[in-house]
Design a protein around this motif. Structure first.
Motif, PDB file in Angstrom:
ATOM      1  N   ASP A  44       0.846  -1.191   0.000  1.00 59.84           N
ATOM      2  CA  ASP A  44       0.000   0.000   0.000  1.00 59.84           C
ATOM      3  C   ASP A  44       0.889   1.252   0.000  1.00 59.84           C
ATOM      4  N   CYS A  45       0.550   2.225  -0.822  1.00 61.44           N
ATOM      5  CA  CYS A  45       1.452   3.380  -0.951  1.00 61.44           C
ATOM      6  C   CYS A  45       1.502   4.212   0.326  1.00 61.44           C
ATOM      7  N   ASP A  63      -0.502   8.567 -10.833  1.00 63.16           N
ATOM      8  CA  ASP A  63      -1.638   8.227 -11.685  1.00 63.16           C
ATOM      9  C   ASP A  63      -2.599   7.434 -10.788  1.00 63.16           C
ATOM     10  N   HIS A 220      -3.386  -4.513 -17.978  1.00 56.33           N
ATOM     11  CA  HIS A 220      -3.764  -3.458 -17.019  1.00 56.33           C
ATOM     12  C   HIS A 220      -4.718  -2.517 -17.743  1.00 56.33           C
ATOM     13  N   THR A 222      -5.352   0.654 -17.411  1.00 59.46           N
ATOM     14  CA  THR A 222      -5.024   2.079 -17.618  1.00 59.46           C
ATOM     15  C   THR A 222      -3.521   2.313 -17.823  1.00 59.46           C
ATOM     16  N   LYS A 224      -0.368   3.736 -19.104  1.00 57.79           N
ATOM     17  CA  LYS A 224      -0.147   5.031 -19.755  1.00 57.79           C
ATOM     18  C   LYS A 224       0.897   4.897 -20.866  1.00 57.79           C
ATOM     19  N   THR A 250       1.811  -0.892 -14.272  1.00 59.07           N
ATOM     20  CA  THR A 250       2.713  -1.725 -15.083  1.00 59.07           C
ATOM     21  C   THR A 250       4.129  -1.173 -15.123  1.00 59.07           C
ATOM     22  N   THR A 252       5.218   1.987 -16.081  1.00 63.75           N
ATOM     23  CA  THR A 252       5.556   2.878 -17.196  1.00 63.75           C
ATOM     24  C   THR A 252       6.595   3.919 -16.759  1.00 63.75           C
ATOM     25  N   GLU A 268       3.338  -0.276  -5.681  1.00 66.15           N
ATOM     26  CA  GLU A 268       2.142  -0.858  -6.293  1.00 66.15           C
ATOM     27  C   GLU A 268       1.642  -1.964  -5.372  1.00 66.15           C
ATOM     28  N   GLN A 269       0.328  -1.982  -5.155  1.00 64.36           N
ATOM     29  CA  GLN A 269      -0.215  -2.936  -4.185  1.00 64.36           C
ATOM     30  C   GLN A 269      -0.544  -4.307  -4.795  1.00 64.36           C
TER      31      GLN A 269
END
Ligand code: SAM
Length: 388
Positions: A44-45, A63, A220, A222, A224, A250, A252, A268-269
């Motif tokens: 978790d961020c 994002d 994924h 979304t 980018k 992913t 990016t 990333e969770q």
């Protein structure tokens, strides 16, 4: 891995003093510890951000979940199902919960950002206004809102609204007084020597860049486009600096950072996305350092075109041509050019011949040497080399 903090040593001082001294030492160490860059943290961020040292990263690109609030499936006119964002990570109980989440991660990101750092946050009409109010309330200073206009947006299948063809990026300095980075010259160079505008025309991520699973389904929803991150990192970081992405997806941001010689920390969770991002980034080859180094006007000595004539690299009367040999002009002794109808600088004659508003003459004109066309910029580089 978050920085490891050693246990405080027992100095024999009174317990309350030892405790406060230890707490201070630990805090100072945590704040000064060098961040271990080029890592993807799974989790978790909010938890991960709290473990990073304060004022340790140069840029945050975020994002976050859009909070799309989709209530039913979307279908095309042929009844095929549209791949929307239906994942659990995009679901919130309502605006109040989304706002709490937004303000918490923004405050946590602001803590780890250097005072000279900046934040980019991307969103759609669903969330970007809420993010905008939160960044201002937290003390960030909005520098620009950039419109990412999609060349290939998804149509509005039901024909009840306009095609939703853009997303908005907020570019924010840490505070109003902050000395943030903006690589103006690099942005101008990227835009054919015209000042870069705040509306960016970039396609959605597709083709071989789009990560897919074995069945060809998007890995994924979304992901980018790398082009977007390329522009952002080139505009607002220097080589070697660290960019933090708390919603890594992913990866990016990491892939582009590695290619451009920047460092990254991704959070990333979802463990599958983490694995995907790590594989993706491992396959990226960094560009050679000399090709990503920033060349600002101050760093590269200014060499006027006339110097090429003065130094004999070009002779008065020599003919310059464009790459396709469509236009010609002759060099005058004072470093200006003359064509059948125009007279002026290398830039203005090139622009006038093409009927263009502007043209970078250094990238347009060539001279023939040993039967081959040589760009005049090569001659300028030669002089710059001599000037050290
Ligand atoms: C909009 S996507 C980011 C996509 C990414 N920019 C890319 O190009 O692949 C948001 C991501 O944030 C992740 N996420 C959502 N909430 C999170 C949290 N609290 N901590 C860490 N990651 C989270 C989701 O799993 C999702 O992958």
């Amino acid at each position: 891995m978050p920085p490891r903090l050693p246990k405080p040593a027992n100095s024999g001082a009174p317990a309350e003093l030892t405790a406060s001294a230890a707490a201070l030492t630990l805090r100072a160490m945590a704040e000064n510890a060098a961040v271990s860059s080029d890592q993807v943290i799974e989790g978790d961020c909010l938890t991960a951000l709290a473990r990073l040292p304060a004022a340790s990263v140069d840029l945050v690109f975020a994002d976050p979940p859009y909070n799309l609030q989709l209530s039913r499936e979307l279908h095309r006119p042929d009844n095929s199902r549209v791949d929307g964002v239906e994942e659990e990570w995009d679901k919130f109980a309502g605006f109040a919960e989304y706002d709490r989440f937004t303000r918490t991660w923004l405050a946590a990101a602001r803590r780890v950002l250097k005072p000279s750092g900046a934040l980019w946050a991307i969103g759609s009409y669903h969330n970007v206004f809420r993010i905008g109010a939160a960044v201002q309330d937290l003390g960030f200073w909005i520098l620009n809102d950039v419109i990412w206009r999609k060349t290939n947006p998804m149509p509005n299948f039901r024909g009840r609204r306009f095609t939703n063809a853009h997303e908005t990026l907020l570019w924010c300095a840490h505070s109003r007084e902050a000395r943030y980075t903006f690589n103006y010259e690099a942005m101008k160079a990227l835009n054919d020597e015209l000042q870069m505008r705040s509306d960016w025309l970039i396609p959605l991520c597709g083709g071989p860049e789009r990560l897919r699973d074995g069945a060809g389904k998007k890995a994924h929803p979304t992901q980018k486009p790398e082009a977007l991150l390329h522009r952002i990192l080139l505009a607002s970081t220097r080589p070697g600096e660290t960019v933090l992405d708390p919603f890594f997806g992913t990866g990016t941001t990491g892939a582009v950072a590695k290619r451009l010689g920047r460092r990254f920390i991704g959070i990333e969770q979802d463990k599958d996305y983490v694995a995907l991002a790590r594989r993706r980034i491992a396959a990226v080859r960094p560009a050679p350092a000399e090709l990503v180094a920033l060349e600002s006007r101050r760093e590269a000595p200014r060499v006027p075109f006339g110097s090429l004539v003065e130094r004999g690299l070009l002779q008065p009367g020599e003919v310059l041509v464009d790459a396709a040999r469509r236009w010609t002009a002759r060099v005058r002794a004072d470093g200006s050019l003359i064509s059948a109808e125009h007279r002026g600088s290398i830039h203005s004659v090139a622009a006038q011949l093409q009927g263009a508003p502007a043209c970078n003459g250094w990238a347009f004109w060539h001279v023939e040497r040993k039967g081959e066309l040589v760009l005049i910029d090569r001659l300028r580089q030669q002089i710059r080399g001599e000037l050290g």
